[in-house]
Scaffold this motif. Sequence first.
Motif, mmCIF file in Angstrom:
data_model
loop_
_atom_site.group_PDB
_atom_site.id
_atom_site.type_symbol
_atom_site.label_atom_id
_atom_site.label_comp_id
_atom_site.label_asym_id
_atom_site.label_seq_id
_atom_site.Cartn_x
_atom_site.Cartn_y
_atom_site.Cartn_z
ATOM 1 N N UNK A 85 -0.538 30.294 35.484
ATOM 2 C CA UNK A 85 -0.403 30.533 34.036
ATOM 3 C C UNK A 85 0.682 29.703 33.376
ATOM 4 N N UNK A 86 1.227 28.716 34.107
ATOM 5 C CA UNK A 86 2.294 27.894 33.539
ATOM 6 C C UNK A 86 1.847 27.272 32.219
ATOM 7 N N UNK A 87 2.591 27.528 31.177
ATOM 8 C CA UNK A 87 2.265 26.918 29.896
ATOM 9 C C UNK A 87 1.057 27.519 29.205
ATOM 10 N N UNK A 88 0.462 28.540 29.815
ATOM 11 C CA UNK A 88 -0.722 29.192 29.224
ATOM 12 C C UNK A 88 -0.313 30.513 28.594
ATOM 13 N N UNK A 89 0.402 31.315 29.374
ATOM 14 C CA UNK A 89 0.899 32.591 28.870
ATOM 15 C C UNK A 89 2.173 32.896 29.644
ATOM 16 N N UNK A 90 3.127 33.558 28.998
ATOM 17 C CA UNK A 90 4.392 33.848 29.661
ATOM 18 C C UNK A 90 4.499 35.347 29.943
ATOM 19 N N UNK A 91 5.043 35.716 31.083
ATOM 20 C CA UNK A 91 5.180 37.141 31.410
ATOM 21 C C UNK A 91 5.864 37.929 30.291
ATOM 22 N N UNK A 92 6.871 37.321 29.679
ATOM 23 C CA UNK A 92 7.573 38.019 28.603
ATOM 24 C C UNK A 92 6.637 38.373 27.457
ATOM 25 N N UNK A 93 5.695 37.491 27.166
ATOM 26 C CA UNK A 93 4.764 37.749 26.069
ATOM 27 C C UNK A 93 3.731 38.810 26.429
ATOM 28 N N UNK A 94 3.509 38.987 27.743
ATOM 29 C CA UNK A 94 2.583 40.035 28.176
ATOM 30 C C UNK A 94 3.254 41.404 28.186
ATOM 31 N N UNK A 95 4.567 41.447 28.018
ATOM 32 C CA UNK A 95 5.266 42.724 27.988
ATOM 33 C C UNK A 95 6.122 43.011 29.206
ATOM 34 N N UNK A 96 6.242 42.034 30.092
ATOM 35 C CA UNK A 96 7.057 42.279 31.289
ATOM 36 C C UNK A 96 8.551 42.256 30.957
ATOM 37 N N UNK A 97 9.303 43.060 31.707
ATOM 38 C CA UNK A 97 10.756 43.164 31.502
ATOM 39 C C UNK A 97 11.540 42.412 32.566
ATOM 40 N N UNK A 98 10.957 42.318 33.768
ATOM 41 C CA UNK A 98 11.644 41.698 34.904
ATOM 42 C C UNK A 98 10.636 40.779 35.600
ATOM 43 N N UNK A 99 11.054 39.550 35.909
ATOM 44 C CA UNK A 99 10.148 38.569 36.517
ATOM 45 C C UNK A 99 10.862 37.902 37.687
ATOM 46 N N UNK A 100 10.240 37.918 38.860
ATOM 47 C CA UNK A 100 10.794 37.031 39.876
ATOM 48 C C UNK A 100 9.865 35.847 40.058
ATOM 49 N N UNK A 101 10.463 34.715 40.405
ATOM 50 C CA UNK A 101 9.680 33.503 40.655
ATOM 51 C C UNK A 101 9.864 33.094 42.098
ATOM 52 N N UNK A 102 8.836 32.504 42.694
ATOM 53 C CA UNK A 102 8.967 31.917 44.028
ATOM 54 C C UNK A 102 9.023 30.410 43.833
ATOM 55 N N UNK A 103 10.232 29.866 43.810
ATOM 56 C CA UNK A 103 10.355 28.434 43.526
ATOM 57 C C UNK A 103 9.671 27.589 44.605
ATOM 58 N N UNK A 104 9.614 28.124 45.817
ATOM 59 C CA UNK A 104 8.966 27.401 46.918
ATOM 60 C C UNK A 104 7.460 27.386 46.768
ATOM 61 N N UNK A 105 6.922 28.194 45.902
ATOM 62 C CA UNK A 105 5.485 28.129 45.623
ATOM 63 C C UNK A 105 5.274 27.325 44.336
ATOM 64 N N UNK A 119 1.780 22.685 32.224
ATOM 65 C CA UNK A 119 0.493 23.191 31.733
ATOM 66 C C UNK A 119 -0.656 22.511 32.504
ATOM 67 N N UNK A 120 -0.543 21.213 32.735
ATOM 68 C CA UNK A 120 -1.588 20.515 33.494
ATOM 69 C C UNK A 120 -1.678 21.049 34.926
ATOM 70 N N UNK A 121 -0.524 21.395 35.488
ATOM 71 C CA UNK A 121 -0.508 21.976 36.834
ATOM 72 C C UNK A 121 -1.400 23.224 36.862
ATOM 73 N N UNK A 122 -1.172 24.131 35.909
ATOM 74 C CA UNK A 122 -1.953 25.375 35.886
ATOM 75 C C UNK A 122 -3.433 25.082 35.673
ATOM 76 N N UNK A 123 -3.734 24.175 34.763
ATOM 77 C CA UNK A 123 -5.138 23.853 34.474
ATOM 78 C C UNK A 123 -5.859 23.350 35.716
ATOM 79 N N UNK A 124 -5.242 22.403 36.398
ATOM 80 C CA UNK A 124 -5.902 21.819 37.575
ATOM 81 C C UNK A 124 -5.986 22.813 38.720
#
Lengths: 525, 459
Positions: free
Chosen positions: A268-288, A383-388
């Motif tokens: 969902x990179x560049x498509x939608x952000x967790x914050x906009x979906x209503x999330x309060x806490x987000x962890x990311x896996x930078x290795x992914x 955004x291109x990453x998510x699309x592909x």
Amino acid sequence: MSEGPAAGGQASSAPLMGHASEPTLFELSQPGRRSWQLRTTGIPEWGIEDLVPAEHRRVAPVALAEVSERDLVGHFTRLSHRQYSVDLGAYPLGSCTMKYNPKVCDAVAALPGLARVHPAAPAELCQGWLALLVELDAVLCAVTGMAACTLQPAAGAAGELTGLLLMRAYHEARGERRTRVVIPDSAHGTNPASVALGGFEVTTVPSDERGCVDMAALLGVLGPDVAGIMLTNPNTLGLFEEEIVEMAGAVHEVGGLLYYDGANLNAILGVVRPGDMGFDIVHMNLHKTFATPHGGGGPGAGPVAVSSRLADFLPGPRPVRRTPSGGGTPVAPGSVTSGTAPGEYGWSWPAHSIGRVHSWHGNALVLARALAYISVHGGDGLRRVAERAVLNANWLRVRLAGVLDVAYDRPCMHEVVFSAAGLKKRTGASALDVGKALLGEGFHSPTVYFPLVTDEALMVEPTETESLQTLEALARACERIVAAAEGGEDLHAQPTSTPVGRVDEAQAARSLVATFDARPEEPRE
Amino acid sequence: MADYLPHTDEELASMLDFLGLASLDDLFSAVPAAVRLAGGLDLPEGRPEPDVLAHMEALGEANAARADRLVCFAGAGAYDHEVPEVVRALAGRSEFVTSYTPYQAEVAQGVLQAVFEYQTMVARLAGLPVANASLYDGASALAEAVHLGVAATGRPEVWVSAGVHPHWRAVLATLAAGAGYQVVEVPLADGRTRWPQGSVTGSPGVVVAAYPNYLGCLEDVGALGPLAAAHGAVLVVAADPVAAGILRSPGEWGADVVVGEGQAFGTPLGFGGPYLGLFACAAAHVRRLPGRLVGETVDTSGRTAYVTTLRAREQDIRREKATSNVCTNQTLMAVTAAVQLGWLGTTGLAEVALRCARGTRYARQELLAIDGITPLTGDTPVVRELAVRTPVPARVVVDRLAEHGYLAGVALDQLVGEDGDPSVSAADAAHGLLVAVTERRTRQEIDGLVAALDKAVRR
């Protein structure tokens, strides 16, 4: 479509992977050999008895291997030839986002100006590192739509536990003692394990027939004792939770918080952000998501970003751009430069911090790699990453539709879950057999038997960096495997072209040999 | 527009056509329009690799403390040890760097065997029979050991020596809040833990000590085993793995679990990470072991093979009843440690430990000859590092010495805060300087540090 050579195929066949067994380093040892060379110091050569009181002194040295540098290089090089990797071929391991790891990030992590800095150096003497961390903090907030971030958690599970402790601190600060955290039955195993360590009870909600959280069941379990819900979106079935806004509303309605498990953020990179979906806490896996390599099982990095109402609880100290009053000030992505004014960056403790969650500042060199990856891509590139990534997964979903059963027959996001249940019924070949046969075809196996809600699951995440030719080669390999099973071939014998055949996991657990010293006396054949 | 995506325009068109979609945007029709990002991410445009690398180099230039510019006498759990090119070259092989967790043993024998060898080395260092495949860092290894101890005894009271690294104690405190443990920090005097004597209230399920402790001091280890035994507690020892080259193994004197920070084995300072959490335990606790464990077995043809084992402990199978939530660990650092320890071998590890002890002795002797500098831990024997009192605040000393080309050490108040803690008083925290001398430090460097320090404290 074009059918060029398939770069990702046949990677596990000889001679690319080593087939000869490799003795352990201990068996290569010859007492008296050595590799080490240490610098001349000129320091008086006191004996051990002058330096360490007798009651503390080691009697015999720690027994390690004694090998020449040449033998050392041979050993680990041969071991490396017995190891599959992204650099060798396609790695469609669902939920793990095994994309290509750009080499420039290796160069960044090796820069002496970054790699050789002591973590306890005073802030004045590590302004470059602080600037880097402040910039990454801002970038990750922009990607997730959150207000503030901690870079300390060393991996996704550490991020989860941090998030749950934040949840706990938030509710306690409001005088509330909430005991339950809701988790869908399709969640990663780390979620319930982290909930338990955070001191909460797990309440599981089922998936509906479309593979998403059963909304009615969710409403049924929500109440004033719910601290929050942990969600992966897209979920582990590769499906977007379409009712996310309604779910967020319902959870917030009872005073709970929404936790976003960032394992699938790549979709969902560049498509939608967790914050906009209503999330309060987000962890990311930078290795992914941000391609810092996974290192055969780690290191990762699991930064946690939060909405503004949770910022004061974040772990400390946090890297900040200083204001004259001594606090931190928000930073816009891209506004951080290396021409820093003296003392521009420093450390700051959030007002109600839950405390430290790492020995130092997090997996800093992993963080630097991630920032480099994001900087090369920019907002448009992400955004291109998510699309592909989503395009590749859907292409495989449709391409393989007649070959394997699709668990949920509708458009997916970055990964697609197939089921080998039908194949198993017809031929006896299981998801595991298909995965093992794929190893023999030169591909890494998909994730098998996860998510648990799908029978005989094969979870395929091709990632955006695999070409159409590689996807086609993967599809053909799957076709060959299924055809072989249908034709009566016993896939239990697969794989045969890999460095070893199927391993006896039961024996490993039954008679545990976890060190060289625990080996039985009689050698195995 | 630089990136790593292989799709040509023609391929994009044909793939969309194959899916019956008109545009890439159509891939995201499941995302509610109301929350979709309209204008894209608020990030700068992508930049070519050389530009990004130049930016990162410039940030590195802004780090005055880099160890190739300032001679590093800072330690406190992160050390400037020798990392030979051969270790960098082997540990940097992309087969190790770009693989995932070894779920598919048939194509992961390289990582699995390297981790098996690492486990053997860590177990031998600790003097215990089993070691896991790594945890995040020293602090996380300590926290996991406490989880194990509480689970084994069923008692959530934890006695922790204040000689355990202050940041590790801080992490333990953070995690104890969730798990509901009562952590009691036991103070130091002259660098040694003053454990409660005789009949005391409390019933610890876990006792935690450090060896040497973070001030470099050797604790009275003879008392620790009996203390833990008297309470039926699990004894956890945070051991320095380099000093272990010349010190008795904690496993020999009664430790049930040994944890440590493995950065010293081939991993660069790296501003604090990624590092390596070492974890070894007694056989009785193997089924409570956190994280991954590699075991030896055979394949279908009877050939020796390696595989992750005792998987039923782990989170992906046991879920909320798992012994730990750890999934991703620090495998690459474990492989690196195996290579570094292979390079050092039996004689090299002992030599490094001995050289660190010699350097520490020499630095102590020379530093204490400076008028106004006194030992912070009395006559307690030290290895690995030493703490001294400086007549001016230690932070000032560090700042002044940086101008002369030295990172003189770590000011204690930077580790414990300005109010001090059970390990040091507020006054000692402000004036305490922790100095580490690795095998890389020469007599000339130590003499230079001492001369500059002599001037700095008189200024």
